[in-house]
Design a protein around this motif. Structure first.
Motif, PDB file in Angstrom:
ATOM      1  N   UNK A  53       0.847  -1.190   0.000  1.00 30.17           N
ATOM      2  CA  UNK A  53       0.000   0.000   0.000  1.00 30.17           C
ATOM      3  C   UNK A  53       0.882   1.240   0.000  1.00 30.17           C
ATOM      4  N   UNK A  54       0.283   2.406   0.191  1.00 25.10           N
ATOM      5  CA  UNK A  54       1.053   3.657   0.158  1.00 25.10           C
ATOM      6  C   UNK A  54       2.100   3.740   1.261  1.00 25.10           C
ATOM      7  N   UNK A  55       1.750   3.327   2.473  1.00 26.62           N
ATOM      8  CA  UNK A  55       2.695   3.411   3.590  1.00 26.62           C
ATOM      9  C   UNK A  55       2.648   2.143   4.440  1.00 26.62           C
ATOM     10  N   UNK A  56       2.341   1.026   3.801  1.00 24.60           N
ATOM     11  CA  UNK A  56       2.247  -0.245   4.498  1.00 24.60           C
ATOM     12  C   UNK A  56       2.539  -1.396   3.541  1.00 24.60           C
ATOM     13  N   UNK A  57       2.806  -2.552   4.133  1.00 22.71           N
ATOM     14  CA  UNK A  57       2.919  -3.788   3.360  1.00 22.71           C
ATOM     15  C   UNK A  57       2.375  -4.930   4.204  1.00 22.71           C
ATOM     16  N   UNK A  58       1.917  -5.981   3.527  1.00 19.89           N
ATOM     17  CA  UNK A  58       1.423  -7.178   4.196  1.00 19.89           C
ATOM     18  C   UNK A  58       2.423  -8.306   4.033  1.00 19.89           C
ATOM     19  N   UNK A  59       2.529  -9.135   5.067  1.00 23.85           N
ATOM     20  CA  UNK A  59       3.346 -10.343   5.041  1.00 23.85           C
ATOM     21  C   UNK A  59       2.487 -11.504   5.513  1.00 23.85           C
ATOM     22  N   UNK A  60       2.838 -12.687   5.064  1.00 25.88           N
ATOM     23  CA  UNK A  60       2.167 -13.908   5.486  1.00 25.88           C
ATOM     24  C   UNK A  60       3.176 -14.692   6.304  1.00 25.88           C
ATOM     25  N   UNK A  61       2.781 -15.135   7.501  1.00 23.33           N
ATOM     26  CA  UNK A  61       3.696 -15.777   8.441  1.00 23.33           C
ATOM     27  C   UNK A  61       3.207 -17.198   8.707  1.00 23.33           C
ATOM     28  N   UNK A  62       4.028 -18.182   8.356  1.00 26.72           N
ATOM     29  CA  UNK A  62       3.635 -19.580   8.509  1.00 26.72           C
ATOM     30  C   UNK A  62       3.574 -19.985   9.982  1.00 26.72           C
ATOM     31  N   UNK A  63       2.868 -21.066  10.248  1.00 24.10           N
ATOM     32  CA  UNK A  63       2.774 -21.602  11.611  1.00 24.10           C
ATOM     33  C   UNK A  63       4.155 -21.990  12.124  1.00 24.10           C
ATOM     34  N   UNK A  64       5.026 -22.486  11.250  1.00 23.95           N
ATOM     35  CA  UNK A  64       6.404 -22.841  11.630  1.00 23.95           C
ATOM     36  C   UNK A  64       7.147 -21.612  12.154  1.00 23.95           C
ATOM     37  N   UNK A  65       7.028 -20.504  11.431  1.00 27.40           N
ATOM     38  CA  UNK A  65       7.697 -19.269  11.851  1.00 27.40           C
ATOM     39  C   UNK A  65       7.130 -18.770  13.175  1.00 27.40           C
ATOM     40  N   UNK A  66       5.825 -18.807  13.321  1.00 31.82           N
ATOM     41  CA  UNK A  66       5.192 -18.379  14.579  1.00 31.82           C
ATOM     42  C   UNK A  66       5.699 -19.229  15.739  1.00 31.82           C
ATOM     43  N   UNK A  67       5.866 -20.548  15.511  1.00 31.57           N
ATOM     44  CA  UNK A  67       6.280 -21.443  16.599  1.00 31.57           C
ATOM     45  C   UNK A  67       7.731 -21.249  17.015  1.00 31.57           C
ATOM     46  N   UNK A  68       8.581 -20.701  16.146  1.00 33.14           N
ATOM     47  CA  UNK A  68      10.011 -20.575  16.428  1.00 33.14           C
ATOM     48  C   UNK A  68      10.439 -19.156  16.794  1.00 33.14           C
ATOM     49  N   UNK A  69       9.490 -18.203  16.785  1.00 30.87           N
ATOM     50  CA  UNK A  69       9.824 -16.794  17.012  1.00 30.87           C
ATOM     51  C   UNK A  69       8.860 -16.185  18.024  1.00 30.87           C
ATOM     52  N   UNK A  70       8.978 -14.864  18.234  1.00 25.03           N
ATOM     53  CA  UNK A  70       8.035 -14.172  19.109  1.00 25.03           C
ATOM     54  C   UNK A  70       6.896 -13.513  18.326  1.00 25.03           C
ATOM     55  N   UNK A  71       6.773 -13.801  17.034  1.00 24.15           N
ATOM     56  CA  UNK A  71       5.755 -13.143  16.210  1.00 24.15           C
ATOM     57  C   UNK A  71       4.329 -13.517  16.614  1.00 24.15           C
ATOM     58  N   UNK A  72       4.142 -14.648  17.252  1.00 25.93           N
ATOM     59  CA  UNK A  72       2.819 -15.042  17.719  1.00 25.93           C
ATOM     60  C   UNK A  72       2.281 -14.121  18.806  1.00 25.93           C
ATOM     61  N   UNK A  73       3.168 -13.350  19.438  1.00 25.93           N
ATOM     62  CA  UNK A  73       2.726 -12.411  20.480  1.00 25.93           C
ATOM     63  C   UNK A  73       2.551 -10.991  19.940  1.00 25.93           C
TER      64      UNK A  73
END
Length: 195
Positions: A53-73
């Motif tokens: 978008x103009x001042x944003x972007x979207x990312x898709x985060x796999x369940x594997x990535x969520x389980x190994x990082x703090x992104x789930x919080x």
């Protein structure tokens, strides 16, 4: 590949679970210069741009990535460290960072030392052997020098500049931090094991 030198602090604008976790990140980057499918390290995790978008972007985060990082919080409004991928010819101001998080460390102590803040983190036991005094680590995507190591605990100092231009000024006891060990440490240990 990245350097661990944070170039923007973004904000989580939206989160939606649609099979994978989808996050919208508001950024100061000129999104007209970002290609669809490009990689941006977000709190140290290499994520692929799926919408712009103009001042944003979207990312898709796999369940594997969520389980190994703090992104789930992650929550809406959370500030995150951002770094665009390294280009040939860019200055390598930090150290080589892949954006592939090895585990999550926990902040176990905080105190001020002059204008700096001393932070002690506890690494997962399986990763602690890769962390050495005066070695490098990437924490929430930030390239940092390790001051000292005591078992699974290791200390980092944050100068005022780092606290101002990253999310490290917001750090609290108990925070879970994305940890990427130094690539060289990983290979040295592997060669040592091979004999």
């Amino acid at each position: 590949m990245f350097t661990g030198i944070i170039t923007d602090v973004g904000t989580i604008a939206e989160l939606e679970q649609q099979g994978d976790l989808r996050a919208r990140i508001k950024t100061g980057y000129d999104t007209a210069t970002i290609d669809m499918g490009a990689s941006i390290a977000s709190d140290g995790v290499c994520l692929t741009i799926v919408t712009l978008g103009d001042d944003w972007y979207d990312v898709q985060i796999s369940a594997e990535t969520v389980s190994k990082t703090n992104l789930g919080s992650w929550t809406v409004g959370k500030r995150v460290n951002l770094e665009r991928a390294l280009k040939v010819g860019d200055e390598l101001g930090g150290h080589i960072v892949s954006g592939h998080v090895d585990g999550v460390a926990e902040v176990v102590e905080l105190h001020d030392e002059g204008d700096s803040t001393r932070v002690t983190l506890r690494a997962p036991e399986a990763l602690a052997r890769f962390i050495a005094p005066k070695g490098s680590v990437a924490l929430n995507g930030t390239s940092l020098t390790v001051n000292d190591v005591d078992g699974c605990d290791f200390g980092i100092n944050f100068i005022p500049h780092t606290k101002e231009v990253t999310t490290w000024g917001d750090v609290k006891m108990g925070d879970r931090i994305n940890l990427e060990i130094d690539t060289l440490a990983r290979y040295v240990a592997r060669l040592h094991e091979a004999g």
